[in-house]
Scaffold this motif. Sequence first.
Motif, PDB file in Angstrom:
ATOM      1  N   PRO A 256       0.976  -1.175  -0.201  1.00 27.63           N
ATOM      2  CA  PRO A 256      -0.152   0.178  -0.007  1.00 27.63           C
ATOM      3  C   PRO A 256       0.699   1.525  -0.510  1.00 27.63           C
ATOM      4  N   ASN A 257       0.627   2.806  -0.491  1.00 27.08           N
ATOM      5  CA  ASN A 257       1.149   3.449  -1.109  1.00 27.08           C
ATOM      6  C   ASN A 257       0.527   4.417  -0.301  1.00 27.08           C
ATOM      7  N   ASP A 258       1.279   4.001   1.044  1.00 30.50           N
ATOM      8  CA  ASP A 258       0.699   4.985   2.686  1.00 30.50           C
ATOM      9  C   ASP A 258       1.511   6.400   2.669  1.00 30.50           C
ATOM     10  N   GLN A 259       3.002   6.801   1.823  1.00 28.68           N
ATOM     11  CA  GLN A 259       3.545   7.549   2.988  1.00 28.68           C
ATOM     12  C   GLN A 259       3.263   8.525   2.962  1.00 28.68           C
ATOM     13  N   LEU A 260       2.655   9.171   1.585  1.00 22.36           N
ATOM     14  CA  LEU A 260       2.482  10.430   2.133  1.00 22.36           C
ATOM     15  C   LEU A 260       1.240  11.239   3.323  1.00 22.36           C
ATOM     16  N   ALA A 261       0.257   9.762   3.479  1.00 25.68           N
ATOM     17  CA  ALA A 261      -0.660   9.801   4.424  1.00 25.68           C
ATOM     18  C   ALA A 261       0.126  10.026   5.880  1.00 25.68           C
ATOM     19  N   ARG A 262       1.463   8.991   5.878  1.00 31.25           N
ATOM     20  CA  ARG A 262       2.087   8.821   7.494  1.00 31.25           C
ATOM     21  C   ARG A 262       2.765   9.594   7.462  1.00 31.25           C
ATOM     22  N   GLU A 263       3.200  10.420   6.241  1.00 30.59           N
ATOM     23  CA  GLU A 263       3.995  12.071   6.678  1.00 30.59           C
ATOM     24  C   GLU A 263       3.249  13.162   6.945  1.00 30.59           C
ATOM     25  N   SER A 264       1.826  12.710   6.549  1.00 30.58           N
ATOM     26  CA  SER A 264       0.826  13.683   7.593  1.00 30.58           C
ATOM     27  C   SER A 264       0.897  13.517   8.283  1.00 30.58           C
ATOM     28  N   GLY A 265       0.718  12.817   9.302  1.00 31.87           N
ATOM     29  CA  GLY A 265      -0.025  12.640  10.569  1.00 31.87           C
ATOM     30  C   GLY A 265      -0.781  11.285  10.163  1.00 31.87           C
ATOM     31  N   LEU A 266      -1.384  10.605   9.285  1.00 31.73           N
ATOM     32  CA  LEU A 266      -2.364  10.392   9.895  1.00 31.73           C
ATOM     33  C   LEU A 266      -2.365   8.852   9.664  1.00 31.73           C
ATOM     34  N   GLU A 267      -2.758   8.275  10.928  1.00 36.21           N
ATOM     35  CA  GLU A 267      -2.479   6.536  10.912  1.00 36.21           C
ATOM     36  C   GLU A 267      -2.566   5.522   9.555  1.00 36.21           C
ATOM     37  N   CYS A 268      -1.420   4.531  10.354  1.00 33.53           N
ATOM     38  CA  CYS A 268      -1.982   4.116   9.303  1.00 33.53           C
ATOM     39  C   CYS A 268      -1.258   2.469   9.738  1.00 33.53           C
ATOM     40  N   HIS A 269      -1.358   1.103   9.579  1.00 29.76           N
ATOM     41  CA  HIS A 269      -1.123   0.050  10.164  1.00 29.76           C
ATOM     42  C   HIS A 269      -0.251  -0.015  10.188  1.00 29.76           C
ATOM     43  N   GLU A 270       1.318  -0.821  11.294  1.00 29.69           N
ATOM     44  CA  GLU A 270       1.998  -1.016  11.442  1.00 29.69           C
ATOM     45  C   GLU A 270       2.756  -2.566  10.129  1.00 29.69           C
ATOM     46  N   ARG A 271       1.953  -3.302   9.716  1.00 28.31           N
ATOM     47  CA  ARG A 271       2.486  -3.243   8.528  1.00 28.31           C
ATOM     48  C   ARG A 271       1.647  -2.815   7.403  1.00 28.31           C
ATOM     49  N   GLY A 272       1.390  -2.185   6.797  1.00 28.77           N
ATOM     50  CA  GLY A 272       1.100  -0.976   6.108  1.00 28.77           C
ATOM     51  C   GLY A 272      -0.035  -0.893   5.486  1.00 28.77           C
ATOM     52  N   GLY A 273      -0.777   0.645   5.123  1.00 23.13           N
ATOM     53  CA  GLY A 273      -1.965   0.399   5.241  1.00 23.13           C
ATOM     54  C   GLY A 273      -2.665   1.868   5.853  1.00 23.13           C
ATOM     55  N   ILE A 274      -3.291   2.682   5.757  1.00 21.16           N
ATOM     56  CA  ILE A 274      -3.920   3.677   6.391  1.00 21.16           C
ATOM     57  C   ILE A 274      -5.423   3.254   6.553  1.00 21.16           C
ATOM     58  N   MET A 275      -5.732   3.295   7.847  1.00 20.76           N
ATOM     59  CA  MET A 275      -7.049   3.525   8.859  1.00 20.76           C
ATOM     60  C   MET A 275      -7.710   3.969   9.001  1.00 20.76           C
ATOM     61  N   VAL A 276      -8.782   3.447   8.347  1.00 17.18           N
ATOM     62  CA  VAL A 276     -10.173   3.852   8.186  1.00 17.18           C
ATOM     63  C   VAL A 276     -11.263   3.379   8.535  1.00 17.18           C
ATOM     64  N   ASP A 277     -12.044   4.212   9.315  1.00 22.34           N
ATOM     65  CA  ASP A 277     -13.302   3.451  10.637  1.00 22.34           C
ATOM     66  C   ASP A 277     -14.324   3.060   9.157  1.00 22.34           C
ATOM     67  N   GLU A 278     -15.536   2.984   9.771  1.00 21.19           N
ATOM     68  CA  GLU A 278     -16.803   2.507   9.013  1.00 21.19           C
ATOM     69  C   GLU A 278     -17.350   2.975   8.033  1.00 21.19           C
ATOM     70  N   THR A 279     -16.735   4.867   8.579  1.00 18.67           N
ATOM     71  CA  THR A 279     -17.221   5.428   7.016  1.00 18.67           C
ATOM     72  C   THR A 279     -16.192   5.603   5.944  1.00 18.67           C
ATOM     73  N   MET A 280     -15.349   5.417   6.022  1.00 17.31           N
ATOM     74  CA  MET A 280     -13.812   4.986   5.494  1.00 17.31           C
ATOM     75  C   MET A 280     -13.284   6.838   5.978  1.00 17.31           C
ATOM     76  N   ARG A 281     -13.273   7.380   6.495  1.00 14.58           N
ATOM     77  CA  ARG A 281     -12.772   8.901   7.274  1.00 14.58           C
ATOM     78  C   ARG A 281     -11.167   7.481   7.831  1.00 14.58           C
ATOM     79  N   THR A 282     -10.143   8.645   8.047  1.00 13.20           N
ATOM     80  CA  THR A 282      -9.317   8.575   8.338  1.00 13.20           C
ATOM     81  C   THR A 282      -9.120   9.635   9.853  1.00 13.20           C
ATOM     82  N   ASN A 283      -8.189   9.640  10.622  1.00 15.14           N
ATOM     83  CA  ASN A 283      -8.228   9.840  12.581  1.00 15.14           C
ATOM     84  C   ASN A 283      -8.024  11.575  12.126  1.00 15.14           C
ATOM     85  N   ASP A 284      -8.340  12.062  10.986  1.00 18.61           N
ATOM     86  CA  ASP A 284      -9.118  13.632  10.455  1.00 18.61           C
ATOM     87  C   ASP A 284     -10.243  13.774   9.815  1.00 18.61           C
TER      88      ASP A 284
END
Length: 568
Positions: A256-284
């Motif tokens: 998963p291409n999550d580098q941009l998200a990580r650099e902006s402080g979005l929560e990502c899984h330790e094995r890769g991938g952006i974390m989202v909730d049921e509405t597909m929102r990130t922690n922002d």
Amino acid sequence: MSQHVVVIGAVALGPKAACRFKRLEPGSRVTMLDMSDVISYGGCGIPYYVSGEVSDETQLMTTSFHMVRDVPFFKDVKGVDVMTRTKAVKIDRDAKKVYWENLDTGETGELDYDQLVVATGATPRSLNLPGEDLEGVHYVSNPHDATDIKDAIAKGKVGSAVVIGAGFIGLEMAEAFTDMWGVDTTVVEIFDQIMPRLVSPDLARMAQNHMEEQGVVFHLGETVKAIEGEGRVQRVITDKRTIEAECVIVSVGVIPNDQLARESGLECHERGGIMVDETMRTNDPAIFSGGDCVVVRNLLTNQPMFLPLGSMANRQGRIIGDNLAGGSSKFDGVLGSFVVKTFETSLAGTGMSLDTAKASGFDAASVLLVQLDRAHFYPTKDLMTLELVYERGTRKVLGIQGFGSSGDAMVGRVNAVAAAMKYGLTIDELSTMELAYSPPFSAAMDVLNSVANMADNDERGINRGVGPQGFVELWDERETGDYCFLDCRETPDAKPFMEKFPDHWCNIPQGEIYKRFEEVPEDKAIVLVCNTGARAYEAQIMLEHKGVKDVQVIRGGMAALKKWGADL
């Protein structure tokens, strides 16, 4: 109030989210950015373009009404602005800005956003081996890759190919090379089966055997050490052999291409991938994400799961589009449904294989059934093999996988189970599931009902047996083990095996078990064989009624053994 939505990524999820939002808020503005010059294409169709089944590359980028989904299309038809060959280099969440750079001109700029969608997708996993940069080594990730491969074949540069990886893309590319172009094709897989973790070894072996019959060579349990050549690829070196190759496909998964998200402080899984909730929102709350760059919830384990599928991205895109416009749509999770075509056959499944279920902590069991996919008297009937995985005690269905023809019959059954599993399907409910019936399409007792009944019998302990691999292990012990392989088919079917293996193969038709019971050896374990396992099960009941305890059924019978490629 109108708003500006910025979408980073314009392949699958990005366009779906953008267009859905514009339908709900036509007065708002949407801008999409993508690093490529081709956008909104069907990446899963690439192997079929290489094979020639899809004749034109642009078909991967057209709508169902034959309009090319390019920049003017999105502007004029969808009202969405698109910036191609443009990389998002930074997200400033406090200022709500996306900073970008044009990859051709070097021009830079910024976009203000009210809400943002991160759809950065995934990148093919690299082997990090010498020779990966040679001409003729390809990662199948976009239409340009497909065009390069097809052009090389058409120009006569490819007489032999090696596919590294026996997952979806690897198998589809092996078929494309062999079936359409007659290229000598070898598949190398680090695991000891194709489609690892997705199907059982028995089903994997059946599909592999069919592909081998079509000319594909497999080397399983081997590790690629290097790719060699002078300017252009010439050979692949594994830990066991050297394979000549004029084309190499590397298909060992994606990251998963999550580098941009990580650099902006979005929560990502330790094995890769952006974390989202049921509405597909990130922690922002102002930033959504979906598709191949996110992890979602596995409905069976309740754990994060990475599932990069185009179908998933499209469904998530619609949900994001709804929620950008103030909706409350939810994507509650995934089971992991799939299907892959292998020449005239296919493998399909949903949920967990037996090994995956056990590794996840379930007290799991499975049954394997071979049955006709429609009424036995209908002329176009065909055998379908299904393996049902369930949890002991709760009787909850954990997964189903199948091997059969490449038509719609098997994938339709898998889809029916997938739809019900979301709500906690049990084998009892599957046993009585209502399914459309007509002889050209199904049997009165559908194969799904039958496999559930078999699981019920297994749970009750009244249908005990093994599949093709288990049979081979027993057969290999025939000289030293105390086994009687009892063929309970009619004598003409059993006779060739009795003549070939007189010391080990005997025959009592199932209907004659009681009349000829004295012929059943008392000092040997009985292994019952018939065409599909149905008569063997009936024979097992009869023998146990007469006091014989050490009895096993070969599930799937001779039909499964033939598909598996057992040498008898």
